[in-house]
Design a protein around this motif. Structure first.
Motif, PDB file in Angstrom:
ATOM      1  N   UNK A   1       0.853  -1.185   0.000  1.00 23.01           N
ATOM      2  CA  UNK A   1       0.000   0.000   0.000  1.00 23.01           C
ATOM      3  C   UNK A   1       0.890   1.237   0.000  1.00 23.01           C
ATOM      4  N   UNK A   2       0.285   2.386  -0.212  1.00 26.66           N
ATOM      5  CA  UNK A   2       1.038   3.629  -0.251  1.00 26.66           C
ATOM      6  C   UNK A   2       1.120   4.202  -1.647  1.00 26.66           C
ATOM      7  N   UNK A   3       1.764   5.355  -1.749  1.00 29.89           N
ATOM      8  CA  UNK A   3       1.816   6.077  -3.034  1.00 29.89           C
ATOM      9  C   UNK A   3       2.549   5.280  -4.105  1.00 29.89           C
ATOM     10  N   UNK A   4       3.686   4.688  -3.755  1.00 25.94           N
ATOM     11  CA  UNK A   4       4.463   3.928  -4.743  1.00 25.94           C
ATOM     12  C   UNK A   4       3.661   2.738  -5.269  1.00 25.94           C
ATOM     13  N   UNK A   5       2.930   2.069  -4.373  1.00 25.82           N
ATOM     14  CA  UNK A   5       2.112   0.932  -4.794  1.00 25.82           C
ATOM     15  C   UNK A   5       0.976   1.383  -5.700  1.00 25.82           C
TER      16      UNK A   5
ATOM     17  N   UNK B   1       2.362   2.141  -9.137  1.00 26.61           N
ATOM     18  CA  UNK B   1       2.640   0.896  -9.858  1.00 26.61           C
ATOM     19  C   UNK B   1       1.365   0.308 -10.441  1.00 26.61           C
ATOM     20  N   UNK B   2       0.295   0.335  -9.680  1.00 26.23           N
ATOM     21  CA  UNK B   2      -0.982  -0.190 -10.169  1.00 26.23           C
ATOM     22  C   UNK B   2      -1.507   0.630 -11.343  1.00 26.23           C
ATOM     23  N   UNK B   3      -1.340   1.946 -11.273  1.00 27.78           N
ATOM     24  CA  UNK B   3      -1.781   2.795 -12.384  1.00 27.78           C
ATOM     25  C   UNK B   3      -0.979   2.510 -13.648  1.00 27.78           C
TER      26      UNK B   3
ATOM     27  N   UNK C   1      -2.854  -0.916 -18.197  1.00 25.37           N
ATOM     28  CA  UNK C   1      -3.036  -1.441 -19.563  1.00 25.37           C
ATOM     29  C   UNK C   1      -2.863  -2.957 -19.656  1.00 25.37           C
ATOM     30  N   UNK C   2      -2.204  -3.564 -18.652  1.00 27.07           N
ATOM     31  CA  UNK C   2      -1.943  -5.003 -18.689  1.00 27.07           C
ATOM     32  C   UNK C   2      -2.868  -5.759 -17.745  1.00 27.07           C
ATOM     33  N   UNK C   3      -2.951  -5.280 -16.510  1.00 31.81           N
ATOM     34  CA  UNK C   3      -3.709  -5.990 -15.472  1.00 31.81           C
ATOM     35  C   UNK C   3      -4.663  -5.039 -14.755  1.00 31.81           C
ATOM     36  N   UNK C   4      -5.827  -5.543 -14.341  1.00 29.90           N
ATOM     37  CA  UNK C   4      -6.689  -4.750 -13.462  1.00 29.90           C
ATOM     38  C   UNK C   4      -5.980  -4.453 -12.137  1.00 29.90           C
ATOM     39  N   UNK C   5      -6.434  -3.420 -11.480  1.00 35.41           N
ATOM     40  CA  UNK C   5      -5.767  -2.945 -10.261  1.00 35.41           C
ATOM     41  C   UNK C   5      -5.645  -4.026  -9.193  1.00 35.41           C
ATOM     42  N   UNK C   6      -6.709  -4.788  -8.956  1.00 35.71           N
ATOM     43  CA  UNK C   6      -6.669  -5.824  -7.922  1.00 35.71           C
ATOM     44  C   UNK C   6      -5.677  -6.927  -8.257  1.00 35.71           C
ATOM     45  N   UNK C   7      -5.402  -7.135  -9.540  1.00 37.08           N
ATOM     46  CA  UNK C   7      -4.455  -8.175  -9.953  1.00 37.08           C
ATOM     47  C   UNK C   7      -3.020  -7.700  -9.738  1.00 37.08           C
ATOM     48  N   UNK C   8      -2.708  -6.497 -10.216  1.00 36.09           N
ATOM     49  CA  UNK C   8      -1.331  -5.993 -10.083  1.00 36.09           C
ATOM     50  C   UNK C   8      -0.940  -5.778  -8.628  1.00 36.09           C
ATOM     51  N   UNK C   9      -1.914  -5.438  -7.769  1.00 37.88           N
ATOM     52  CA  UNK C   9      -1.599  -5.212  -6.357  1.00 37.88           C
ATOM     53  C   UNK C   9      -1.181  -6.496  -5.649  1.00 37.88           C
ATOM     54  N   UNK C  10      -1.515  -7.634  -6.249  1.00 35.28           N
ATOM     55  CA  UNK C  10      -1.184  -8.922  -5.646  1.00 35.28           C
ATOM     56  C   UNK C  10      -0.046  -9.634  -6.369  1.00 35.28           C
ATOM     57  N   UNK C  11       0.614  -8.931  -7.301  1.00 31.00           N
ATOM     58  CA  UNK C  11       1.736  -9.525  -8.025  1.00 31.00           C
ATOM     59  C   UNK C  11       3.034  -9.157  -7.324  1.00 31.00           C
TER      60      UNK C  11
ATOM     61  N   UNK D   1     -16.026   4.832  -5.009  1.00 30.35           N
ATOM     62  CA  UNK D   1     -16.289   4.765  -6.453  1.00 30.35           C
ATOM     63  C   UNK D   1     -14.994   4.759  -7.250  1.00 30.35           C
ATOM     64  N   UNK D   2     -14.027   5.603  -6.848  1.00 31.92           N
ATOM     65  CA  UNK D   2     -12.752   5.659  -7.566  1.00 31.92           C
ATOM     66  C   UNK D   2     -12.005   4.333  -7.444  1.00 31.92           C
ATOM     67  N   UNK D   3     -11.989   3.757  -6.253  1.00 32.63           N
ATOM     68  CA  UNK D   3     -11.306   2.484  -6.051  1.00 32.63           C
ATOM     69  C   UNK D   3     -11.924   1.392  -6.912  1.00 32.63           C
ATOM     70  N   UNK D   4     -13.254   1.339  -6.951  1.00 30.18           N
ATOM     71  CA  UNK D   4     -13.925   0.321  -7.746  1.00 30.18           C
ATOM     72  C   UNK D   4     -13.790   0.599  -9.236  1.00 30.18           C
ATOM     73  N   UNK D   5     -13.729   1.878  -9.616  1.00 32.94           N
ATOM     74  CA  UNK D   5     -13.502   2.220 -11.036  1.00 32.94           C
ATOM     75  C   UNK D   5     -12.158   1.680 -11.493  1.00 32.94           C
ATOM     76  N   UNK D   6     -11.120   1.849 -10.674  1.00 32.63           N
ATOM     77  CA  UNK D   6      -9.808   1.313 -11.016  1.00 32.63           C
ATOM     78  C   UNK D   6      -9.848  -0.207 -11.143  1.00 32.63           C
TER      79      UNK D   6
END
Length: 344
Positions: free
Chosen positions: A11-15, A18-20, A24-34, A102-107
């Motif tokens: 978590x945090x700004x760097x994380x 990275x998710x943003x 283009x490759x992975x949804x946010x919930x996927x990249x956060x767990x890689x 809403x923003x979190x779920x949009x990502x």
């Protein structure tokens, strides 16, 4: 426990950055767990020494990690599907009440449908929690899939233990989390559309709503409804179940199967639900539930159940116990044995 490896969700700004960048490759919930490259350097050798005969991907969000292990180790990958996630998350986004949520779920929803379909299509086999979702994915090109019911373990009933909260005798009960958008929507429908009708029919009727982290809107609505009690964050739910005369599930949006419905079916008293609450279950199990989808029908059915005049369900209640016992996974064990890579 040397073979247990816990991967942190950073978590945090760097994380977040990275998710943003990986959207283009992975949804946010996927990249956060890689895992990061540093973690991979120690993770992969440990998994190689373990010599697995397959990779069990227990949800969509671990997909990128599972796929990399599948490629590196050249073993089959099986997926446990709990929802049609792109539909579920989009619906949660539509129902969300706060800007941050809403923003979190949009990502989470960006690229989710494309990724989910590709991940399931490339799996050796998909084990779906829902019969309805399994049929949907087969229409979308998932070639091999099987229904794998969730297993519910009912603790022994101990009459000597005093419950931490005592329900009013002859009352109705809902148990579930009290903060996700779809649950809040269903409960607000219950409180604003159904419950006033119940109280007209039965001015002494009472209902308890128990669950984790109740949403402020829900607390406010319940406070203005006579006969409604909120029990926040109960330590145990089964002592509540065993006290109830009637169980209810007013959920109006969802996917997969509703685990609380399966739990409530183990109790043996009347269960009243919307059709959404029984989605994905076998027809033989659905017939154990009294279905009502309008405020008028739900109120009338609940009133009859509270008065003791509601007819029993059309099938014996042990049907529900049989479907969700540990023995139900026998087919899974057989499939895994047949599809596993040879011992190395």
């Amino acid at each position: 426990m040397d073979d247990l490896i816990v991967l942190p969700i950073e978590v945090g700004f760097a994380a977040l950055l990275r998710r943003l960048l990986l959207l283009p490759i992975w949804p946010s919930h996927v990249s956060s767990r890689f895992p990061s490259q540093a973690i991979w350097r120690t993770l992969l050798p440990r998994v190689e020494r373990f010599k697995p005969q397959g990779i069990w991907q227990d949800n969509l969000w671990s997909g990128a990690t599972a796929c990399r292990l599948e490629r590196c180790l050249r073993v089959p990958r099986w997926v446990r599907s709990h929802n049609i996630e792109f539909r579920y998350m989009n619906r949660q986004r539509q129902l969300a009440r706060g800007l941050g949520e809403r923003f979190r779920l949009w990502m989470t929803c960006i690229g989710l449908e494309r990724y989910e379909l590709a991940n399931l299509r490339s799996a050796r086999c998909v084990f779906d929690i829902s019969m309805d979702d399994l049929a949907y994915w087969k229409q979308r090109g998932v070639s091999e899939g099987k229904w794998l019911p969730p297993i519910v373990t009912v603790p022994p009933r101990n009459e000597k233990v005093e419950p931490t909260f005592r329900l009013s005798p002859g009352s109705a009960l809902y148990v579930g989390n009290l903060h996700t958008p779809n649950n809040v929507q269903g409960l607000m429908w219950l409180l604003t559309e159904v419950w006033p009708r119940v109280r007209v029919l039965n001015p002494t009727a009472e209902v308890t709503i128990a669950g984790s982290n109740p949403h402020p809107d829900l607390i406010s609505a319940a406070a203005s409804c006579p006969g409604v009690t909120i029990v926040p964050n109960p330590a145990e739910v089964w002592p509540l179940y065993w006290q109830a005369k009637v169980l209810i599930n007013p959920i109006k949006a969802g996917s997969g199967v509703n685990i609380k419905t399966i739990e409530m079916l183990q109790v043996g008293c009347h269960l009243i639900s919307t059709p959404t609450g029984v989605g994905g279950l076998p027809q033989s199990v659905k017939e154990l539930v009294h279905l009502a989808d309008t405020p008028e029908a739900f109120a009338q059915t609940l009133d009859q159940a509270l008065r003791g005049t509601l007819p029993e369900a059309r099938r014996p209640p042990d049907v529900a116990q049989m479907c969700f016992r540990p023995e139900a996974i026998a087919g899974l064990v057989t499939t895994l044995r047949q599809q596993s890579a040879p011992n190395q």
